[in-house]
Design an enzyme around this catalytic site. Structure first.
Site, PDB file in Angstrom:
ATOM      1  N   HIS A   1       0.849  -1.188   0.000  1.00 41.78           N
ATOM      2  CA  HIS A   1       0.000   0.000   0.000  1.00 41.78           C
ATOM      3  C   HIS A   1       0.887   1.241   0.000  1.00 41.78           C
ATOM      4  O   HIS A   1       1.937   1.258   0.620  1.00 41.78           O
ATOM      5  CB  HIS A   1      -0.909   0.017   1.233  1.00 41.78           C
ATOM      6  CG  HIS A   1      -2.138   0.847   1.041  1.00 41.78           C
ATOM      7  ND1 HIS A   1      -3.328   0.316   0.621  1.00 41.78           N
ATOM      8  CD2 HIS A   1      -2.347   2.173   1.210  1.00 41.78           C
ATOM      9  CE1 HIS A   1      -4.223   1.280   0.521  1.00 41.78           C
ATOM     10  NE2 HIS A   1      -3.657   2.424   0.875  1.00 41.78           N
TER      11      HIS A   1
ATOM     12  N   ASP B   1     -13.976   3.040   6.785  1.00 41.30           N
ATOM     13  CA  ASP B   1     -12.990   3.792   5.994  1.00 41.30           C
ATOM     14  C   ASP B   1     -13.630   4.346   4.725  1.00 41.30           C
ATOM     15  O   ASP B   1     -13.317   5.470   4.317  1.00 41.30           O
ATOM     16  CB  ASP B   1     -11.778   2.926   5.641  1.00 41.30           C
ATOM     17  CG  ASP B   1     -10.719   3.742   4.893  1.00 41.30           C
ATOM     18  OD1 ASP B   1     -10.221   4.721   5.481  1.00 41.30           O
ATOM     19  OD2 ASP B   1     -10.436   3.442   3.729  1.00 41.30           O
TER      20      ASP B   1
ATOM     21  N   ARG C   1     -13.123  12.823   4.601  1.00 45.81           N
ATOM     22  CA  ARG C   1     -11.817  13.487   4.774  1.00 45.81           C
ATOM     23  C   ARG C   1     -11.432  14.217   3.499  1.00 45.81           C
ATOM     24  O   ARG C   1     -10.912  15.328   3.531  1.00 45.81           O
ATOM     25  CB  ARG C   1     -10.733  12.455   5.107  1.00 45.81           C
ATOM     26  CG  ARG C   1     -10.774  11.971   6.546  1.00 45.81           C
ATOM     27  CD  ARG C   1      -9.900  10.750   6.726  1.00 45.81           C
ATOM     28  NE  ARG C   1      -8.508  11.001   6.463  1.00 45.81           N
ATOM     29  CZ  ARG C   1      -7.652  10.062   6.002  1.00 45.81           C
ATOM     30  NH1 ARG C   1      -8.054   8.843   5.764  1.00 45.81           N
ATOM     31  NH2 ARG C   1      -6.394  10.366   5.795  1.00 45.81           N
TER      32      ARG C   1
ATOM     33  N   SER D   1      -6.505   4.478   8.430  1.00 50.03           N
ATOM     34  CA  SER D   1      -7.180   4.214   7.159  1.00 50.03           C
ATOM     35  C   SER D   1      -6.469   3.082   6.415  1.00 50.03           C
ATOM     36  O   SER D   1      -7.089   2.120   5.944  1.00 50.03           O
ATOM     37  CB  SER D   1      -7.184   5.501   6.314  1.00 50.03           C
ATOM     38  OG  SER D   1      -7.439   5.238   4.968  1.00 50.03           O
TER      39      SER D   1
ATOM     40  N   LYS E   1      -7.614  -1.308   6.462  1.00 51.35           N
ATOM     41  CA  LYS E   1      -7.904  -1.999   5.188  1.00 51.35           C
ATOM     42  C   LYS E   1      -6.964  -3.179   4.991  1.00 51.35           C
ATOM     43  O   LYS E   1      -7.383  -4.254   4.570  1.00 51.35           O
ATOM     44  CB  LYS E   1      -7.738  -1.025   4.013  1.00 51.35           C
ATOM     45  CG  LYS E   1      -8.895  -0.048   3.892  1.00 51.35           C
ATOM     46  CD  LYS E   1      -8.774   0.783   2.641  1.00 51.35           C
ATOM     47  CE  LYS E   1      -7.609   1.737   2.722  1.00 51.35           C
ATOM     48  NZ  LYS E   1      -7.875   3.111   2.409  1.00 51.35           N
TER      49      LYS E   1
HETATM   50  N1  URA Z   1      -4.238   5.930   1.448  1.00 53.31           N
HETATM   51  C1  URA Z   1      -5.249   5.467   2.234  1.00 53.31           C
HETATM   52  O1  URA Z   1      -5.758   4.374   2.023  1.00 53.31           O
HETATM   53  N2  URA Z   1      -5.675   6.255   3.215  1.00 53.31           N
HETATM   54  C2  URA Z   1      -5.138   7.447   3.485  1.00 53.31           C
HETATM   55  O2  URA Z   1      -5.555   8.085   4.417  1.00 53.31           O
HETATM   56  C3  URA Z   1      -4.086   7.925   2.677  1.00 53.31           C
HETATM   57  C4  URA Z   1      -3.655   7.136   1.653  1.00 53.31           C
END
Ligand code: URA
Length: 434
Positions: A82, A161, A168, A183, A187
């Site tokens: 990620h 999220d 956000r 966040s 995930k």
């Molecule tokens: N990627 C994400 O999944 N969440 C964030 O807050 C920033 C980048």
């Protein structure tokens, strides 16, 4: 308990308990906490922050807001990656097939554009026919059958999220460390992989611009992974200029395909190989250094590109994009050149402005409900340290609407600094943290 009191407590700098955090998160998902209350709460967190314990509880609470995937029926160590978000960051499109071509199952859940940064799912959806929204059983079936699947936040996975991310984005509360960490990690943990590689950006195009702060963000996320008995590693990568040359959805898919064909730009190749080698290392199949060599070979022998073709076909996309990307992906024919108004070295780039310019062209969303225009974007012809002559092309802007073009051009003009001195060498991989 009342949402009002929790907002007030955070607004005044107090430390929230696990119960208070659960009340806000689960109440919001159920519709008992209103949008305006969550927005105020997020702003309070933005200014007052959360400590490590609060961030851990926020992550837990978000993770448990929906289903948690069990990938144990897929044999092997599942490794996910990620990014904290960047400009021109198409690494997932390169790294996922690259790692999958080594026989490591890649079960990837990706996001959409956020703020000035692009999203992998929006990029993949520029491929005609590609379906990013697969039911969970089909997602698992594809990983078992093809060794790779990249899907959007499917089903009832971390609904907290999904809602909070969109809020956000609309309320200028993206760039706060505990909100980013929770966040991402909620995930990653809910999606069920065994190990994670985190690409933590710093610099002018990152959400967390300061290098030290991004190092803290990386360590915070690694700590959360450790508390869940997951293996994880992080790369601190430099976002002081766009990654590669192409910014925008179709354009980034084209650059990813070129990279898998062995024609990628140096920075994108280096970062992709580093992230991929760490994934192989965490999977326990090759050491980090061996992994780098193996991955370079997978590009040379075409196996990584074939895996990308398999991914595209398996999710309903038109595989012709692999052989003839410019002809099959939607790319606008309306192109305007952004030219240097003086001679000198490109010494500084406000990369966030480049990302915002691309977003304003239609590559991202100005409002939650906006549709993406996959055909627009920016091709960067001059990067940090390059010498430009007056009137030379710095970037090419692919646009659909003349009004968007003007706004994008104005931002590009503000984004580029040209001076008499070269800024010195640029290093995309700053540090690997294990
Ligand atoms: N990627 C994400 O999944 N969440 C964030 O807050 C920033 C980048």
């Amino acid at each position: 308990m009342r949402a009002y009191d929790i907002i007030l407590k955070k607004r005044n700098g107090g430390k929230l308990s696990k119960e208070e955090i659960n009340f806000m998160v689960h109440g919001y998902v159920r519709g008992e906490v209103a949008d305006y209350q969550m927005a105020a709460f997020l702003m309070a967190v933005f200014f007052r922050h959360m400590d490590e314990e609060e961030t851990y509880y926020l992550t837990e609470s978000m993770m448990r807001s929906g289903e948690i995937l069990d990938l144990s029926e897929i044999p092997g160590v599942k490794v996910d990656k990620h990014s904290t978000g960047g400009v021109g960051d198409k690494t997932t499109l390169v790294v996922a097939p690259l790692v999958a071509s080594c026989g490591i199952p890649v079960a990837k859940m990706s996001g959409r554009a956020l703020g000035h940064t692009g999203g992998t799912i929006d990029k993949l959806e520029s491929i005609p026919g590609f379906k990013a929204e697969l039911p969970l059983d089909k997602f698992i079936e594809n990983v078992k059958k093809y060794g790779i699947a990249i899907v959007s936040q499917t089903g009832n996975l971390v609904p907290a999220d999904k809602k909070i991310y969109a809020l956000r984005d609309a309320t200028a509360t993206v760039d706060e460390m505990s909100l980013i960490a929770s966040s991402i990690m909620s995930k990653k943990l809910a999606a069920g992989s065994d190990a994670f590689v985190l690409d933590v950006k710093f610099g002018t195009g990152a959400f967390v611009k300061d290098k030290e702060e991004s190092r803290r963000l990386a360590k915070l996320m690694l700590e959360i992974a450790k508390k869940h008995d997951k293996k994880a590693a992080a790369v601190l990568s430099n976002m002081n200029q766009p990654l590669g040359k192409y910014v925008g959805n179709s354009l980034e898919v084209i650059e990813a395909i070129e990279t898998l064909k062995g024609n990628g730009p140096k920075d994108l190749v280096e970062l992709s190989i580093t992230l991929g080698a760490l994934m192989l290392d965490l999977a326990g199949v090759f050491s980090f250094e061996e992994g780098k060599e193996v991955l370079r070979k997978k590009i040379e022998n075409g196996e990584a590109l074939e895996k990308f073709r398999i991914l595209v076909k398996a999710q309903g996309g038109d595989e012709k994009i692999v052989d003839a990307p410019w002809e099959t992906l939607p790319v606008s024919e309306r192109v305007e050149e952004f030219k240097a108004d003086k001679e000198g070295y490109v010494s500084w780039i406000d990369t966030e402005k480049v990302g915002t310019a691309s977003m304003l062209l239609g590559a991202g969303r100005k409002r939650k409900e906006d549709r993406i225009d996959h055909s627009v974007g920016i091709v960067i012809e001059k990067k940090l340290g390059d010498f430009v002559r007056k009137g030379e092309t710095v970037a090419k802007v692919f646009f659909s609407e003349k009004s968007d073009l003007e706004a994008a051009m104005n931002l590009l003009r503000e984004a580029y600094f040209i001076s008499d001195t070269s800024p010195g060498p640029f290093k995309v991989v700053e540090e690997v943290i294990k």
